[in-house]
Write a protein that holds these residues in place. Structure first.
Motif, PDB file in Angstrom:
ATOM      1  N   SER A 185       0.872  -1.152   0.118  1.00  0.00           N
ATOM      2  CA  SER A 185      -0.001  -0.034  -0.065  1.00  0.00           C
ATOM      3  C   SER A 185       0.948   1.221  -0.076  1.00  0.00           C
ATOM      4  N   THR A 186       0.296   2.317  -0.481  1.00  0.00           N
ATOM      5  CA  THR A 186       0.932   3.526  -0.075  1.00  0.00           C
ATOM      6  C   THR A 186       1.104   3.880   1.314  1.00  0.00           C
ATOM      7  N   ALA A 187       0.285   3.263   1.976  1.00  0.00           N
ATOM      8  CA  ALA A 187       0.590   3.426   3.626  1.00  0.00           C
ATOM      9  C   ALA A 187       1.909   2.903   4.170  1.00  0.00           C
ATOM     10  N   ALA A 188       2.676   2.200   3.257  1.00  0.00           N
ATOM     11  CA  ALA A 188       3.861   1.526   3.524  1.00  0.00           C
ATOM     12  C   ALA A 188       5.130   2.496   3.279  1.00  0.00           C
ATOM     13  N   PHE A 189       4.799   3.935   2.903  1.00  0.00           N
ATOM     14  CA  PHE A 189       6.081   4.683   2.743  1.00  0.00           C
ATOM     15  C   PHE A 189       6.009   5.763   4.025  1.00  0.00           C
ATOM     16  N   GLN A 190       5.270   5.562   4.864  1.00  0.00           N
ATOM     17  CA  GLN A 190       5.508   6.607   6.067  1.00  0.00           C
ATOM     18  C   GLN A 190       4.445   5.961   7.171  1.00  0.00           C
ATOM     19  N   PRO A 191       4.929   6.134   8.426  1.00  0.00           N
ATOM     20  CA  PRO A 191       3.930   5.746   9.712  1.00  0.00           C
ATOM     21  C   PRO A 191       2.530   6.228   9.262  1.00  0.00           C
ATOM     22  N   ASP A 192       1.565   5.782   9.939  1.00  0.00           N
ATOM     23  CA  ASP A 192       0.160   6.112   9.537  1.00  0.00           C
ATOM     24  C   ASP A 192      -0.738   6.190  10.884  1.00  0.00           C
ATOM     25  N   PRO A 193      -0.522   7.267  11.568  1.00  0.00           N
ATOM     26  CA  PRO A 193      -1.330   7.800  12.713  1.00  0.00           C
ATOM     27  C   PRO A 193      -2.654   7.319  12.649  1.00  0.00           C
ATOM     28  N   TYR A 194      -3.337   6.567  13.518  1.00  0.00           N
ATOM     29  CA  TYR A 194      -4.892   6.212  13.565  1.00  0.00           C
ATOM     30  C   TYR A 194      -5.140   4.823  12.710  1.00  0.00           C
ATOM     31  N   MET A 195      -3.778   4.478  11.973  1.00  0.00           N
ATOM     32  CA  MET A 195      -3.803   3.192  11.201  1.00  0.00           C
ATOM     33  C   MET A 195      -2.469   2.528  11.636  1.00  0.00           C
ATOM     34  N   ALA A 196      -2.157   2.626  12.776  1.00  0.00           N
ATOM     35  CA  ALA A 196      -0.627   2.384  13.145  1.00  0.00           C
ATOM     36  C   ALA A 196      -0.188   1.028  12.537  1.00  0.00           C
ATOM     37  N   VAL A 197      -1.111  -0.131  12.814  1.00  0.00           N
ATOM     38  CA  VAL A 197      -0.894  -1.523  12.787  1.00  0.00           C
ATOM     39  C   VAL A 197      -0.908  -1.950  11.009  1.00  0.00           C
ATOM     40  N   TYR A 198      -2.113  -1.125  10.426  1.00  0.00           N
ATOM     41  CA  TYR A 198      -2.052  -1.293   9.034  1.00  0.00           C
ATOM     42  C   TYR A 198      -0.840  -0.784   8.084  1.00  0.00           C
ATOM     43  N   GLY A 199      -0.330   0.460   8.723  1.00  0.00           N
ATOM     44  CA  GLY A 199       0.641   0.924   8.075  1.00  0.00           C
ATOM     45  C   GLY A 199       2.002   0.115   8.286  1.00  0.00           C
ATOM     46  N   ALA A 200       2.142  -0.294   9.171  1.00  0.00           N
ATOM     47  CA  ALA A 200       3.452  -1.027   9.798  1.00  0.00           C
ATOM     48  C   ALA A 200       3.403  -2.440   9.001  1.00  0.00           C
ATOM     49  N   SER A 201       2.193  -2.909   8.818  1.00  0.00           N
ATOM     50  CA  SER A 201       2.218  -4.278   8.216  1.00  0.00           C
ATOM     51  C   SER A 201       2.433  -4.245   6.784  1.00  0.00           C
ATOM     52  N   LEU A 227       3.187  -4.721  -4.887  1.00  0.00           N
ATOM     53  CA  LEU A 227       1.897  -3.544  -5.441  1.00  0.00           C
ATOM     54  C   LEU A 227       1.403  -2.643  -4.283  1.00  0.00           C
ATOM     55  N   CYS A 228       1.715  -1.313  -4.676  1.00  0.00           N
ATOM     56  CA  CYS A 228       1.385  -0.374  -3.558  1.00  0.00           C
ATOM     57  C   CYS A 228      -0.025   0.444  -4.138  1.00  0.00           C
ATOM     58  N   PRO A 229      -1.032   0.100  -4.080  1.00  0.00           N
ATOM     59  CA  PRO A 229      -2.023   0.945  -4.457  1.00  0.00           C
ATOM     60  C   PRO A 229      -2.363   2.023  -3.282  1.00  0.00           C
ATOM     61  N   GLY A 230      -2.935   3.172  -3.774  1.00  0.00           N
ATOM     62  CA  GLY A 230      -3.523   3.997  -2.661  1.00  0.00           C
ATOM     63  C   GLY A 230      -5.169   3.644  -2.571  1.00  0.00           C
ATOM     64  N   ALA A 231      -5.661   4.687  -2.414  1.00  0.00           N
ATOM     65  CA  ALA A 231      -7.081   4.361  -2.206  1.00  0.00           C
ATOM     66  C   ALA A 231      -7.693   3.822  -3.444  1.00  0.00           C
ATOM     67  N   THR A 232      -8.658   2.868  -3.323  1.00  0.00           N
ATOM     68  CA  THR A 232      -9.136   2.066  -4.479  1.00  0.00           C
ATOM     69  C   THR A 232     -10.439   2.085  -4.216  1.00  0.00           C
ATOM     70  N   ASP A 233     -11.348   1.939  -5.240  1.00  0.00           N
ATOM     71  CA  ASP A 233     -12.911   1.719  -5.011  1.00  0.00           C
ATOM     72  C   ASP A 233     -13.182   0.456  -4.846  1.00  0.00           C
TER      73      ASP A 233
END
Length: 261
Positions: free
Chosen positions: A143-159, A184-190
């Motif tokens: 995910s694009t969440a992989a490229f920085q820590p994600d407050p309020y989605m801490a576990v998801y971003g780290a995973s 594969l690093c998608p961002g928001a997807t429908d």
């Protein structure tokens, strides 16, 4: 290039979203499918549709991959059908959202087990198949969440940071052994992703279609790339942490993802 015809792809999380889009795209390329998810009704319907439309073989395996021993159970089911996996797509995963201590500990444990442990275990279980003919493929959905820590989605971003690092390491290990590996690093997807998360605040930017994400992924796999950020806007957002301090980047991300209530 990567030849899909008459090969077999195993797709986890195949009943909806990006996993379902992978199934449609690969079936159109005459690739046989092993469809894995928990929803038997959806999997059976998808298998029947794709088999009829493209004259391919679609095998359904109903399994909860977040449970202990799931990877060996999956391997056993695949072997029971006398199948070999040429392309493995680790797509199954989910996110939680909210203040860390307010999200169920059990739910976050399941998140780690599915997003990280199951992905590693399944990859390990099928690696002999993927290396068998020096023309295998492995796509791990990060995910694009992989490229920085994600407050309020801490576990998801780290995973997802784990998935990106793990996949690129395997790319480097195997690029001269005939195995193509892609993160594969998608961002928001429908997809139904944000329904499961339970909040639209977790959606950043415009949403791509699953079909667009899959098209970009398969093109990147064929090119032998180690990772792909799907979508130009998502690519630009993922570069923020390269040009600004971690403290500054975290401030931006925290304000973006902060719960509105």
């Amino acid at each position: 290039m990567f030849n899909y015809s008459n090969k077999t792809a195993l797709i986890t999380g195949a009943s909806s979203g990006i996993g379902e889009a992978f199934a449609h795209s690969l079936a159109a390329k005459k690739c046989n499918l092993i469809l894995v998810a928990r929803n038997q009704v959806k999997l059976n319907a998808l298998a029947a549709e794709l088999s009829a439309a493209y004259k391919i073989k679609a095998t359904v395996i109903v399994l909860d991959l977040s449970t202990s021993g799931a990877s060996q159970a999956l391997l056993h089911e695949v072997q029971k059908h006398h199948l070999k996996v040429d392309l493995l797509i680790n797509n199954a995963g989910f996110a939680t959202y909210g203040y860390f201590e307010q999200v169920s500990a059990e739910r976050q444990h399941e998140e780690v087990m599915l997003n990280v442990a199951a992905l590693v275990d399944i990859t390990h279980a099928f690696m002999p198949d993927l290396l068998r003919n020096r023309d295998g493929g492995l796509i791990n959905v990060s995910s694009t969440a992989a490229f920085q820590p994600d407050p309020y989605m801490a576990v998801y971003g780290a995973s997802k940071a784990f998935v990106l690092s793990f996949s690129e390491a395997l790319w480097a290990e195997n690029r001269k052994r005939g195995l193509k590996v892609l993160a594969l690093c998608p961002g928001a997807t429908d997809t139904s992703f944000f329904d499961i998360v339970g909040s639209n605040e977790a959606s950043v930017g415009s949403r791509q279609t699953p079909e667009a994400v899959v098209t970009n992924a398969l093109r990147a796999l064929e090119q032998g790339r180690s990772h792909i950020i799907s979508g130009r806007q998502n690519y630009l957002v993922a570069q923020v942490s390269r040009f600004f301090s971690r403290h500054f980047t975290l401030g931006i991300v925290e304000r973006t993802l902060r719960p509105r209530n």
